[in-house]
Design a protein around this motif. Structure first.
Motif, PDB file in Angstrom:
ATOM      1  N   PRO A  96       0.818  -1.222   0.000  1.00  0.00           N
ATOM      2  CA  PRO A  96       0.000   0.000   0.000  1.00  0.00           C
ATOM      3  C   PRO A  96       0.851   1.270   0.000  1.00  0.00           C
ATOM      4  O   PRO A  96       0.480   2.263  -0.637  1.00  0.00           O
ATOM      5  N   ASP A  97       1.991   1.243   0.700  1.00  0.00           N
ATOM      6  CA  ASP A  97       2.877   2.413   0.705  1.00  0.00           C
ATOM      7  C   ASP A  97       3.424   2.697  -0.689  1.00  0.00           C
ATOM      8  O   ASP A  97       3.549   3.865  -1.101  1.00  0.00           O
ATOM      9  N   ALA A  98       3.757   1.638  -1.431  1.00  0.00           N
ATOM     10  CA  ALA A  98       4.264   1.812  -2.794  1.00  0.00           C
ATOM     11  C   ALA A  98       3.182   2.389  -3.696  1.00  0.00           C
ATOM     12  O   ALA A  98       3.468   3.215  -4.570  1.00  0.00           O
ATOM     13  N   VAL A  99       1.944   1.974  -3.474  1.00  0.00           N
ATOM     14  CA  VAL A  99       0.831   2.523  -4.247  1.00  0.00           C
ATOM     15  C   VAL A  99       0.691   4.019  -3.979  1.00  0.00           C
ATOM     16  O   VAL A  99       0.595   4.835  -4.906  1.00  0.00           O
ATOM     17  N   ASP A 100       0.712   4.394  -2.700  1.00  0.00           N
ATOM     18  CA  ASP A 100       0.599   5.811  -2.338  1.00  0.00           C
ATOM     19  C   ASP A 100       1.710   6.638  -2.977  1.00  0.00           C
ATOM     20  O   ASP A 100       1.468   7.733  -3.510  1.00  0.00           O
ATOM     21  N   ALA A 101       2.942   6.127  -2.918  1.00  0.00           N
ATOM     22  CA  ALA A 101       4.081   6.862  -3.464  1.00  0.00           C
ATOM     23  C   ALA A 101       3.961   7.034  -4.980  1.00  0.00           C
ATOM     24  O   ALA A 101       4.249   8.110  -5.517  1.00  0.00           O
ATOM     25  N   ALA A 102       3.520   6.000  -5.660  1.00  0.00           N
ATOM     26  CA  ALA A 102       3.394   6.083  -7.117  1.00  0.00           C
ATOM     27  C   ALA A 102       2.287   7.053  -7.516  1.00  0.00           C
ATOM     28  O   ALA A 102       2.450   7.830  -8.466  1.00  0.00           O
ATOM     29  N   LEU A 103       1.188   7.051  -6.799  1.00  0.00           N
ATOM     30  CA  LEU A 103       0.106   7.981  -7.117  1.00  0.00           C
ATOM     31  C   LEU A 103       0.532   9.422  -6.878  1.00  0.00           C
ATOM     32  O   LEU A 103       0.178  10.333  -7.647  1.00  0.00           O
TER      33      LEU A 103
END
Length: 317
Positions: A68-75
């Motif tokens: 989920p952290d990687a998703v947040d960072a990419a967005l």
């Protein structure tokens, strides 16, 4: 000799890097074949030219190995004003994802006018008891440009659907493993989705009755939806109706163009009523709970008939 080797090396380097001189549109097209936003982001290590290329790809797809952290960072790093697709799949190993976090992902898709938005949380099984975890409210934003919306969540999420506005382009809506008000879902499907063609509901805790009136719906699939609720559907364009293990106390379907019926549940003609349908179907699938399922008497002919035997367990002792 050294000079020759240096020139040789330089030539190989130039040949290997010809792809970098392509236009951004072509590079985005190439990266889209990775079907993974994290994999696309890894190309940023190739050179300075590649650092921002992935931030403009039209599809952001996060598979089960993404946190989920990687998703947040990419967005947060993504820079284009529009998006074709946002798809987030969170694996069990990533732990629990909050409703607020999922809502933020859906708002991102809404702001970028995403044509597709998919969120699949496989991080936990349904809790064994209702009191095991506190229910979280998930606010679903309007996705006016979305053609497809999939929300496969967890049973402790209660969906709060938009009270007004339009899902103007939505053709496919799939809701799985969540709780939702029957009144809210009825309103959204009937009045806020003018183009909706396919509605799929599975393992949904439906609170209250569901009443749908839609001129655009062509297919409805209900799998373990509701508990002692009432279902009413009026859909003049409906062609396919699927029911699996639903405990509705009353079902009333008005669908003059119905051609495919799949019924995996007990059928009582006094309670389950298919109105204004023809006597011929292209396809009929029935789970046989009795010697002669009453649903077979509702139709005279079917191009394709599939019967599944439901044999109760027999004690040998």
């Amino acid at each position: 000799m050294k000079s020759a080797r240096l020139g040789e090396s330089q030539g190989c380097h130039d040949a290997a890097d010809h792809i970098s001189v392509l236009s951004d549109d072509l590079l985005h097209y190439i990266l889209s074949y990775l079907h993974s936003a994290p994999a696309a982001a890894q190309t940023s290590v190739l050179s300075r030219r590649w650092r921002s290329v992935w931030k403009q790809i039209p599809d952001l797809i996060f598979l089960e190995d993404s946190s989920p952290d990687a998703v947040d960072a990419a967005l947060a790093a993504h820079t284009t004003p529009t998006l074709d697709k946002l798809a987030v799949v969170v694996a069990k190993a990533s732990g629990r994802v909050s409703a607020a976090r999922v809502a933020a992902w859906l708002r991102f898709a809404s702001r970028r006018d995403a044509q597709e938005a998919h969120v699949v949380l496989s991080c936990k099984e349904p809790p064994p008891s209702e009191n095991e975890e506190e229910e979280e409210e998930l606010e679903v934003p309007l996705l006016g440009s979305a053609v497809m919306l999939t929300a496969n969540l967890v049973v402790t999420f209660r969906l709060r659907l938009p009270p007004a506005g339009s899902f103007a382009e939505l053709r496919l809506l799939i809701l799985t493993l969540a709780a939702v008000s029957g009144d809210d879902l009825s309103r959204v499907v009937s009045t806020q989705c003018p183009c909706l063609c396919v509605l799929k509901l599975a393992m949904l805790n439906l609170v209250g009755d569901l009443s749908i009136r839609s001129d655009s719906l062509r297919a409805i699939s209900l799998r373990v939806v509701g508990k002692e609720t009432q279902l009413e559907v009026t859909a003049p364009s409906l062609e396919s109706f699927v029911v699996h293990s639903c405990s509705h106390r009353q079902v009333r379907i008005t669908a003059p163009k119905l051609t495919e019926v799949e019924w995996d549940d007990a059928y009582d003609p006094d309670v389950h009523r298919l109105l204004h349908t023809g006597r011929h179907l292209h396809k009929l699938v029935v789970t046989q709970w009795s010697a002669m399922p009453p649903l077979l008497e509702r139709f005279e002919t079917a191009d394709e008939l599939s019967l599944h035997l439901a044999i109760p367990p027999v004690s040998l002792f």
